[in-house]
Scaffold this active site. Structure first.
Site, mmCIF file in Angstrom:
data_model
loop_
_atom_site.group_PDB
_atom_site.id
_atom_site.type_symbol
_atom_site.label_atom_id
_atom_site.label_comp_id
_atom_site.label_asym_id
_atom_site.label_seq_id
_atom_site.Cartn_x
_atom_site.Cartn_y
_atom_site.Cartn_z
ATOM 1 N N ASP A 15 0.835 -1.206 0.000
ATOM 2 C CA ASP A 15 0.000 0.000 0.000
ATOM 3 C C ASP A 15 0.871 1.258 0.000
ATOM 4 O OD1 ASP A 15 -2.287 1.434 0.058
ATOM 5 O OD2 ASP A 15 -2.920 0.831 2.062
ATOM 6 N N HIS A 32 2.839 3.633 -9.020
ATOM 7 C CA HIS A 32 2.631 2.210 -9.321
ATOM 8 C C HIS A 32 3.847 1.616 -10.051
ATOM 9 C CE1 HIS A 32 -1.293 2.339 -7.685
ATOM 10 N NE2 HIS A 32 -1.846 3.039 -8.646
ATOM 11 N N GLU A 62 -11.890 -5.198 -5.414
ATOM 12 C CA GLU A 62 -12.448 -3.857 -5.205
ATOM 13 C C GLU A 62 -11.721 -2.792 -6.048
ATOM 14 O OE1 GLU A 62 -11.790 -5.985 -2.510
ATOM 15 O OE2 GLU A 62 -13.933 -6.481 -2.444
ATOM 16 N N LEU A 126 11.697 -20.202 -4.389
ATOM 17 C CA LEU A 126 10.529 -19.446 -3.916
ATOM 18 C C LEU A 126 9.337 -19.635 -4.855
ATOM 19 C CD1 LEU A 126 9.463 -16.954 -2.107
ATOM 20 C CD2 LEU A 126 10.175 -15.541 -4.042
ATOM 21 N N SER A 184 -8.213 -5.794 4.628
ATOM 22 C CA SER A 184 -8.799 -5.496 3.309
ATOM 23 C C SER A 184 -9.088 -6.735 2.461
ATOM 24 C CB SER A 184 -7.890 -4.530 2.535
ATOM 25 O OG SER A 184 -7.753 -3.328 3.228
HETATM 26 C C1 FPP Z 1 -1.605 0.417 -3.408
HETATM 27 O O1 FPP Z 1 -1.262 1.737 -3.620
HETATM 28 C C2 FPP Z 1 -1.244 -0.395 -4.517
HETATM 29 C C3 FPP Z 1 -2.089 -1.142 -5.321
HETATM 30 C C4 FPP Z 1 -3.358 -0.705 -5.897
HETATM 31 C C5 FPP Z 1 -1.719 -2.505 -5.673
HETATM 32 C C6 FPP Z 1 -0.254 -2.788 -5.809
HETATM 33 C C7 FPP Z 1 0.275 -2.541 -7.164
HETATM 34 C C8 FPP Z 1 1.595 -2.460 -7.416
HETATM 35 C C9 FPP Z 1 2.627 -2.654 -6.389
HETATM 36 C C10 FPP Z 1 2.086 -2.170 -8.796
HETATM 37 C C11 FPP Z 1 1.815 -3.227 -9.788
HETATM 38 C C12 FPP Z 1 2.209 -4.592 -9.365
HETATM 39 C C13 FPP Z 1 2.727 -5.517 -10.192
HETATM 40 C C14 FPP Z 1 2.939 -6.901 -9.728
HETATM 41 C C15 FPP Z 1 3.134 -5.190 -11.567
HETATM 42 P P1 FPP Z 1 -2.421 2.800 -3.560
HETATM 43 O O2 FPP Z 1 -2.711 3.239 -4.956
HETATM 44 O O3 FPP Z 1 -3.584 2.263 -2.820
HETATM 45 O O4 FPP Z 1 -1.711 3.941 -2.740
HETATM 46 P P2 FPP Z 1 -2.409 5.071 -1.860
HETATM 47 O O5 FPP Z 1 -3.170 4.363 -0.763
HETATM 48 O O6 FPP Z 1 -1.252 5.857 -1.338
HETATM 49 O O7 FPP Z 1 -3.298 5.848 -2.769
#
Ligand code: FPP
Length: 228
Positions: A15, A32, A62, A126, A184
């Site tokens: 997150d 991201h 979600e 792994l 979550s």
């Molecule tokens: C949370 O950050 C992140 C996600 C929505 C999912 C995780 C995605 C990645 C790590 C990138 C893509 C992954 C791969 C495997 C290619 P957020 O957007 O909720 O952050 P915020 O809470 O600060 O808005």
């Protein structure tokens, strides 16, 4: 870190990508991108230190409710990540696996996912498990439906054999970055005896060093599994 008492299964709620970008005046999508690089780095490190299973929450059931541009970007990023990742997976003897309902994704993405699974199925180090279109409640409901369709009696064993995590041990360490203290809808069943670790660090800033500090703490916690 004690090599003899390593957690077998680590799961991470990655997150804070959006906040990481915002602080720097960048776009959420830049966060991201940085987050995807971190996935590679932490996965390689887990393989190196001898962790057997690493489950990463990459896209939840979600997450479809985010703006379409962000959803499209995340899916594209995933496609790109998988294409580029195969070399890293092979080099580090990593087996790739997914949990979640893949049927919502395009045929093209499903193909890339299946190819990656197929190409890495003989690897013995792994197992990296990406949770994609994953929600724990959805997973449990799908497992129950499969049990019903196959006339299986209700038992813990039958349920576990029909979860997406079939044959994967329970989670030992559940980590969530960015200061939120929630599960979550991630691995609810599999976290029955997990140790929880929360850090303020935003996912793009998470590091091998911080992970190792958490493993140190894990090794100093007493796990009683309901006993005394
Ligand atoms: C949370 O950050 C992140 C996600 C929505 C999912 C995780 C995605 C990645 C790590 C990138 C893509 C992954 C791969 C495997 C290619 P957020 O957007 O909720 O952050 P915020 O809470 O600060 O808005």
């Amino acid at each position: 870190m004690n090599q003899n008492n390593l957690p077998k299964h680590i799961s991470i709620i990655m997150d804070g990508n959006g906040r990481w970008a915002k602080i720097r005046g960048l776009k959420r999508t830049d966060g991201h991108k940085k987050g995807a690089n971190k996935v590679r780095e932490i996965t390689e490190h887990c393989a190196k230190i001898g962790i057997k299973y690493l489950t990463l929450y990459a896209f939840s059931t979600e997450n479809w409710s985010r703006p379409k541009l962000e959803v499209d970007f995340l899916i594209k990023l995933l496609n790109k990540y998988l294409k580029e990742e195969i070399k890293t997976l092979q080099k580090n003897n990593i087996k790739f696996r997914v949990i979640g309902d893949m049927s919502k994704f395009s045929k093209k993405l499903q193909e890339t996912i299946n190819q990656t699974i197929e190409q890495t199925k003989s690897n013995t180090g792994l197992t990296q498990i990406l949770a994609l279109n994953y929600g724990s409640q959805d997973e449990i409901l799908r497992a129950m439906q499969k049990m019903k369709d196959n006339n299986l009696e209700i038992s813990k064993e039958n349920l576990e054999q029909n979860l997406d995590t079939q044959d994967v041990p329970y989670v030992d360490m559940m980590i969530r970055t960015s200061g939120e203290m929630r599960l979550s809808n991630f691995l609810l069943w599999q976290c029955a005896y997990a140790e929880f670790f929360f850090t303020q660090t935003l996912w793009p800033d998470f590091s091998d060093q911080e992970l190792e500090l958490m493993i140190d703490q894990y090794q100093n916690r007493e796990r009683r599994f309901g006993g005394i």
